[in-house]
Design an enzyme around this catalytic site. Sequence first.
Site, PDB file in Angstrom:
ATOM      1  N   GLU A   1       0.819  -1.209   0.000  1.00 24.67           N
ATOM      2  CA  GLU A   1       0.000   0.000   0.000  1.00 24.67           C
ATOM      3  C   GLU A   1       0.858   1.267   0.000  1.00 24.67           C
ATOM      4  O   GLU A   1       0.565   2.236  -0.714  1.00 24.67           O
ATOM      5  CB  GLU A   1      -0.948   0.006   1.199  1.00 24.67           C
ATOM      6  CG  GLU A   1      -1.950  -1.142   1.229  1.00 24.67           C
ATOM      7  CD  GLU A   1      -3.003  -1.055   0.121  1.00 24.67           C
ATOM      8  OE1 GLU A   1      -3.002  -0.070  -0.644  1.00 24.67           O
ATOM      9  OE2 GLU A   1      -3.818  -1.980   0.025  1.00 24.67           O
TER      10      GLU A   1
ATOM     11  N   ASP B   1      -3.812  -9.465  -9.074  1.00 27.28           N
ATOM     12  CA  ASP B   1      -4.036  -8.560 -10.201  1.00 27.28           C
ATOM     13  C   ASP B   1      -2.830  -7.746 -10.637  1.00 27.28           C
ATOM     14  O   ASP B   1      -2.377  -7.818 -11.783  1.00 27.28           O
ATOM     15  CB  ASP B   1      -5.224  -7.642  -9.910  1.00 27.28           C
ATOM     16  CG  ASP B   1      -5.196  -7.041  -8.507  1.00 27.28           C
ATOM     17  OD1 ASP B   1      -4.228  -7.278  -7.764  1.00 27.28           O
ATOM     18  OD2 ASP B   1      -6.151  -6.329  -8.151  1.00 27.28           O
TER      19      ASP B   1
ATOM     20  N   GLU C   1     -19.267  -5.606  -6.759  1.00 27.68           N
ATOM     21  CA  GLU C   1     -17.933  -6.060  -6.382  1.00 27.68           C
ATOM     22  C   GLU C   1     -17.662  -7.489  -6.871  1.00 27.68           C
ATOM     23  O   GLU C   1     -16.569  -7.807  -7.319  1.00 27.68           O
ATOM     24  CB  GLU C   1     -17.783  -5.986  -4.853  1.00 27.68           C
ATOM     25  CG  GLU C   1     -16.437  -6.391  -4.308  1.00 27.68           C
ATOM     26  CD  GLU C   1     -15.364  -5.324  -4.472  1.00 27.68           C
ATOM     27  OE1 GLU C   1     -14.244  -5.548  -3.981  1.00 27.68           O
ATOM     28  OE2 GLU C   1     -15.619  -4.282  -5.091  1.00 27.68           O
TER      29      GLU C   1
ATOM     30  N   GLU D   1     -11.342   0.010 -11.587  1.00 27.57           N
ATOM     31  CA  GLU D   1     -10.825  -0.904 -12.607  1.00 27.57           C
ATOM     32  C   GLU D   1     -11.636  -0.899 -13.907  1.00 27.57           C
ATOM     33  O   GLU D   1     -11.070  -1.022 -15.001  1.00 27.57           O
ATOM     34  CB  GLU D   1     -10.752  -2.330 -12.042  1.00 27.57           C
ATOM     35  CG  GLU D   1      -9.702  -2.531 -10.975  1.00 27.57           C
ATOM     36  CD  GLU D   1     -10.127  -2.001  -9.605  1.00 27.57           C
ATOM     37  OE1 GLU D   1      -9.250  -1.801  -8.746  1.00 27.57           O
ATOM     38  OE2 GLU D   1     -11.348  -1.794  -9.404  1.00 27.57           O
TER      39      GLU D   1
ATOM     40  N   THR E   1      -0.483   0.957 -10.716  1.00 26.46           N
ATOM     41  CA  THR E   1      -1.776   0.366 -10.370  1.00 26.46           C
ATOM     42  C   THR E   1      -2.662   1.322  -9.588  1.00 26.46           C
ATOM     43  O   THR E   1      -3.834   1.031  -9.365  1.00 26.46           O
ATOM     44  CB  THR E   1      -1.572  -0.952  -9.598  1.00 26.46           C
ATOM     45  OG1 THR E   1      -2.804  -1.686  -9.582  1.00 26.46           O
ATOM     46  CG2 THR E   1      -1.118  -0.681  -8.165  1.00 26.46           C
TER      47      THR E   1
END
EC number: 3.2.1.-
Length: 601
Positions: free
Chosen positions: A193, A329, A445, A496, A584
Site C-alpha cells: 500500500e 491482479d 464487487e 478498474e 496500479t
Amino acid sequence: MQSILSRLRRRRPAVIAALVFFTIFYYLTSASWDGTTSQLESVRLERYMNSNPPKNLKSKSSFDWSKVEFVYPPAKPLRQLPTARPISLPQVQHHFPPESPATAKIREARRAQVKQLFRKNWASYRKYAWMSDALQPLSAEGKDQFSGWAATLVDSLDTLWIMGLRDEFDEAVAAVASIDFGQAGGRSVNMFEVNIRYLGGLLAAYDLSGRQVLLQKATELGDLLYAGYNTRNRMPVDFIDFEGAQEGKGLMVESSVVSASPGTLSLEMTRLSQVTGDPKYYDAIAKVMDLFAKGQEWTKIPGLWPIYVSMSREDVITGSYFSIGGSADSLYEYIPKMYALLGGLEPKYEMMSKSFLRAADKAFFFRPMLPADDDLLMIGTASVDSNDTVHLDPESEHLGCFVGGIYALSGKLFRRPDWVDDLGAKLTKGCIYSYRAMPTGIGPERHNTAPCASREKCAWDEQTFNEEKKKRPEWSPHLPKGFTTVKDPRYILRPEAIESVFILYRITGKQEYQEAAWDMFTAVANGTATQYANAAVLDVTKGEYPLPQEDYMESFWLAETLKYFYLAFSPPDLISLDDYVLNTEAHPFRRPKAAMVNRPV
C-alpha cells in the site's frame, strides 16, 4: 547585398537546421490533438502548473532512512538499469482525427462535471480530514488507515496537477514537505500500500511538476521501503517492523503472502532508480522479478502464478488456486508495464507478458450466457485438482476489470492486434455490461454468470440458466437475467472498469467507450453522492434511491477513479499512453525516449 547573400549561402545548412528546429518547436507547442493551431493541452497545462513554483520548500523528517546499516546488505555489484538507448516501441495511442466543435463542446461539458465532483470531494477532505489518510464521507471525519501519512493527499497530487488546480496543488506539495516518514501511525508498515499510493504518488507528481521536494520525499520513502529488503535472502517482507527497520535489524519474511504483494513493487522502485540515478532500488526488485520469471512455466498452470507465494522459501510455484483478479491482479499488470518503462530493453518482461497473457486466456475467460446473446467475455478464477485438471470458477470481480486494458496495451506493445480487438475489447465490454445490467447502472464487487461451452455461439437456454441458479444459494429473483448470483453487491468506488474503458478509448479511438464512460460516471456520481463527498454503496442490485451507503471513501476514488473519468473526456495528448506508464494507482511515470531505430523483430 551581395555580401549578405554570400554569407547566407555559406551558412545554408545552419539556417535550414534552425528553420527546421523552430518549425518543429512551433508545431509541438501550437498544434492541438485535433490538428488545429491551438496549443496542445499538455503543453499549456505544464506551462501553467510549473511556472514560478514556490521555493525553499524543505523536507521535515525525524529520521534518515538512508543511514540505516543493514544486517543483510545487498550483494555487490548491484544490478544496474539497462544502459542502452530505448528501442522504438510501437505507437500505443490511436491517431485521433480532428474533433468537431459540437463534439468538443459535449466532451468539455462532461469533463467539467467530473472536475466539479473532484473539487467537492477535495474541499471536504481539506476541511474535515486534512492530513488524515481518508475522509469519511458520511460523518465528515478523518480516518488513518495507511500509516497516517495523509494517503488521500499524497495519492491525489497528480490528479490535482492534471486537473489544473494550481492553488490546491501548491498547498498540497507544501503539506507533503511536512510529512514525517520517520514516524508511523502503527508498529508496522504495509509495503504494497505504501509503495503504490505514497511512493507512486510522489514520483508521478515529481514527473509532472519537477518539484524537487517531491523527489526528496520520494527518496526518503524509497529508502524506508528499501529497508523491507533487509532480510536473510533479500526478499521483501509484506509488513515492515518499523522500529526494527530503523535499527537495521534483519527482518523476518512471512511464510505466505498474496502474489500481488511482492509482485507489485517493481514499477515504483525502477522509476525511483531512473530519476535518482541510484541503482539500489532497481537491484532490490530485480531479484524478486527474477524469481517470478524463473518459476513461471513450472506452476500447475504454466504461465500463471498461484494466488499465494512464499518469499521466505522463494517459492512461487506451489499452489492450486489461480486468479488474475484480487490478490494477484497487479502482479500481472506490472509485467508489460515494466517492459514499457524500461524502454523494451529487458527482454524477460516481454517473454513473461506473452506467457501469462496466453495462459490467462485459456484458464480464466469465458463467454457468459446472456438473454441478448451479447458477444463479450467475463473473468473467472481457476483451480487445479489432484489429477492436474484445471477447473474454471465463473465468479467475476470488479478488481479483475483492469485486464481488458492490459490486453489492449500489450497488444500494441507486442504487435498483437487480436489482443486489442478481440480479448481487450470483449473483456472490457464484459465489465461495461456488469454496470449497464444493474438497475443502478453501477457494477457490483463480485458476481456470477453461467459460462457458455463455446465463445463462438451462446444462445439463451432457460433450462440451463435455471440449473445454474440452483448451484448458487445466493441467487435472488430481483437479479438481472443472466446473473446467477451477486455474492458481493457493493460498489466501493473502485476504478478498474473505467480504467479499461479509458485505455480502450485511447487505443482504439472508438466513441462507444467514451459514451460508456459517461454512462458509468453519471450512475456512480448519482448513486454514491453524499452531502460532503462520495461514499461506498452497499447494494447496487436494487434501484431504490437513496442507495444504502457506507461511511467509506478510500484514496483511490480521487487518485484513480475520478482521474480516469477526467482523462476519458480530455484531449488525448494529456497523459498520452505513448509518454507515460500508469501504475496500479493510476500514477503516471514518464516513459524513456526511444532511439530513432526500428524495433528488432
